[in-house]
Design an enzyme around this catalytic site. Structure first.
Site, PDB file in Angstrom:
ATOM      1  N   HIS A   1       2.321   3.300  -9.027  1.00 48.28           N
ATOM      2  CA  HIS A   1       2.107   1.877  -9.333  1.00 48.28           C
ATOM      3  C   HIS A   1       3.273   1.344 -10.174  1.00 48.28           C
ATOM      4  CE1 HIS A   1      -1.789   2.238  -7.582  1.00 48.28           C
ATOM      5  NE2 HIS A   1      -2.343   2.914  -8.569  1.00 48.28           N
TER       6      HIS A   1
ATOM      7  N   ASP B   1       0.824  -1.210   0.000  1.00 45.18           N
ATOM      8  CA  ASP B   1       0.000   0.000   0.000  1.00 45.18           C
ATOM      9  C   ASP B   1       0.861   1.264   0.000  1.00 45.18           C
ATOM     10  OD1 ASP B   1      -2.451   1.309  -0.060  1.00 45.18           O
ATOM     11  OD2 ASP B   1      -2.538   1.500   2.121  1.00 45.18           O
TER      12      ASP B   1
ATOM     13  N   LEU C   1      10.835 -20.554  -5.101  1.00 49.44           N
ATOM     14  CA  LEU C   1       9.786 -19.694  -4.559  1.00 49.44           C
ATOM     15  C   LEU C   1       8.505 -19.775  -5.404  1.00 49.44           C
ATOM     16  CD1 LEU C   1       9.140 -17.074  -2.676  1.00 49.44           C
ATOM     17  CD2 LEU C   1       9.700 -15.787  -4.732  1.00 49.44           C
TER      18      LEU C   1
HETATM   19  C1  IPE Z   1      -5.292  -2.673  -0.150  1.00 43.84           C
HETATM   20  O1  IPE Z   1      -5.012  -1.331  -0.339  1.00 43.84           O
HETATM   21  C2  IPE Z   1      -5.322  -3.373  -1.477  1.00 43.84           C
HETATM   22  C3  IPE Z   1      -4.039  -3.539  -2.156  1.00 43.84           C
HETATM   23  C4  IPE Z   1      -2.874  -3.185  -1.684  1.00 43.84           C
HETATM   24  C5  IPE Z   1      -4.106  -4.163  -3.440  1.00 43.84           C
HETATM   25  P1  IPE Z   1      -6.163  -0.239  -0.460  1.00 43.84           P
HETATM   26  O2  IPE Z   1      -5.498   1.074  -0.634  1.00 43.84           O
HETATM   27  O3  IPE Z   1      -7.122  -0.648  -1.505  1.00 43.84           O
HETATM   28  O4  IPE Z   1      -6.864  -0.365   0.953  1.00 43.84           O
HETATM   29  P2  IPE Z   1      -7.737   0.685   1.768  1.00 43.84           P
HETATM   30  O5  IPE Z   1      -8.741   1.270   0.826  1.00 43.84           O
HETATM   31  O6  IPE Z   1      -6.790   1.705   2.289  1.00 43.84           O
HETATM   32  O7  IPE Z   1      -8.329  -0.123   2.865  1.00 43.84           O
HETATM   33  C1  IPE Z   2      -1.659   0.236  -3.354  1.00 43.87           C
HETATM   34  O1  IPE Z   2      -1.409   1.588  -3.410  1.00 43.87           O
HETATM   35  C2  IPE Z   2      -1.875  -0.372  -4.711  1.00 43.87           C
HETATM   36  C3  IPE Z   2      -3.248  -0.785  -4.994  1.00 43.87           C
HETATM   37  C4  IPE Z   2      -4.262  -0.742  -4.169  1.00 43.87           C
HETATM   38  C5  IPE Z   2      -3.506  -1.261  -6.331  1.00 43.87           C
HETATM   39  P1  IPE Z   2      -2.597   2.647  -3.434  1.00 43.87           P
HETATM   40  O2  IPE Z   2      -2.978   2.889  -4.846  1.00 43.87           O
HETATM   41  O3  IPE Z   2      -3.678   2.207  -2.544  1.00 43.87           O
HETATM   42  O4  IPE Z   2      -1.871   3.925  -2.860  1.00 43.87           O
HETATM   43  P2  IPE Z   2      -2.420   4.876  -1.723  1.00 43.87           P
HETATM   44  O5  IPE Z   2      -2.743   4.007  -0.560  1.00 43.87           O
HETATM   45  O6  IPE Z   2      -3.616   5.574  -2.277  1.00 43.87           O
HETATM   46  O7  IPE Z   2      -1.287   5.798  -1.443  1.00 43.87           O
HETATM   47 MG    MG Z   3      -4.066   2.425  -0.572  1.00 46.44          MG
END
Ligand code: IPE
Ligand code: IPE
Ligand code: MG
Length: 227
Positions: free
Chosen positions: A30, A12, A124
């Site tokens: 990303h 995240d 792995l």
């Molecule tokens: C969790 O992150 C999902 C992934 C890392 C793929 P999110 O950014 O979607 O989660 P929330 O919305 O903060 O709970």
């Molecule tokens: C996690 O990073 C990746 C996915 C959920 C695909 P985010 O896109 O949630 O990034 P933040 O949390 O908004 O910074």
């Molecule tokens: Mg996020």
């Protein structure tokens, strides 16, 4: 010292990383995050980890703007295309968890192709959680059980989950500063050691993983018993 077989990560913080760097688009985060996946996969493979399970796209992530969703689908496709050589060179098997059938056809084909090409590898296993949600997985498992008409126990229920056959999750890491599971591996994390770090995913290095592993190795895991 604890044996380490399975690491699961909630990757995240990509969007916030991009913003912090001054990029106008979240997708740059990303892109950068995908590079960390490559480095950590090689590292996990080198240190003898059996499973690395990475949360790439949740069942809730469909709520994001269409442009970001379609970018993420294309990124996963491109990632798998580019990473095939990495899997082949490092004896890495590729697997997924999540409802793959609901993904765009082309991504589904890429996933099947990558699984097929790496199925015989013994090092792995990199498991990508794509269109994954723990509640969705559990409901699908329950429905499979209902169809067989047989009662389940904990072990047979394990076998109905997408993670069937995998070792239990030893370490569950969430980057990005939030302390929640966001519908990730709710059943499988029953006895995982949990690690939350403020580091945003694109800043999460091999060294940071090693620090966590060091702490994990020294934890007293009692599993309800006494030592
Ligand atoms: C969790 O992150 C999902 C992934 C890392 C793929 P999110 O950014 O979607 O989660 P929330 O919305 O903060 O709970
Ligand atoms: C996690 O990073 C990746 C996915 C959920 C695909 P985010 O896109 O949630 O990034 P933040 O949390 O908004 O910074
Ligand atoms: Mg996020």
């Amino acid at each position: 010292m604890n044996k380490l077989n399975h690491i699961a990560i909630i990757m995240d913080g990509n969007g916030r990383w991009a913003k912090k760097q001054g990029f106008l688009k979240r997708i740059v985060g990303h892109e950068e995050g995908a590079k960390r996946v490559r480095e950590l996969t090689i590292h996990a493979s080198n240190i003898g980890v059996k499973y690395l399970t990475l949360y790439a796209f949740s069942t809730e992530n469909w709520k994001r703007p269409e442009g970001e969703v379609s970018f993420l689908m294309k990124l996963m496709d491109r990632y798998l295309k580019n990473e095939l050589s990495l899997f082949l060179e490092n004896n890495v098997r590729f697997e997924t968890i999540g409802e793959i059938e609901k993904l765009p056809e082309s991504l589904q084909e890429r996933i099947s192709y990558t699984k097929e090409k790496t199925a015989h590898f013994t090092g792995l296993t990199q498991v990508l959680a794509v269109n994954y949600g723990s509640k969705n997985e559990i409901v699908r498992a329950v429905n499979k059980a209902v169809k067989t008409g047989k009662e389940v126990d904990e072990d047979s229920f394990d076998d109905l989950l997408d993670t069937a056959g995998m070792d239990p999750v030893d370490i569950l890491i969430r980057t990005g500063g939030d302390k929640r599971l966001s519908n990730y591996l709710l059943w499988q994390a029953a006895y995982s050691e949990l690690f939350f770090t403020d580091t945003l995913w694109p800043d999460f290095t091999v060294e940071k993983l090693d620090e966590i592993i060091k702490v994990f190795k020294g934890v007293e895991r009692r599993f309800g018993g006494i030592k």
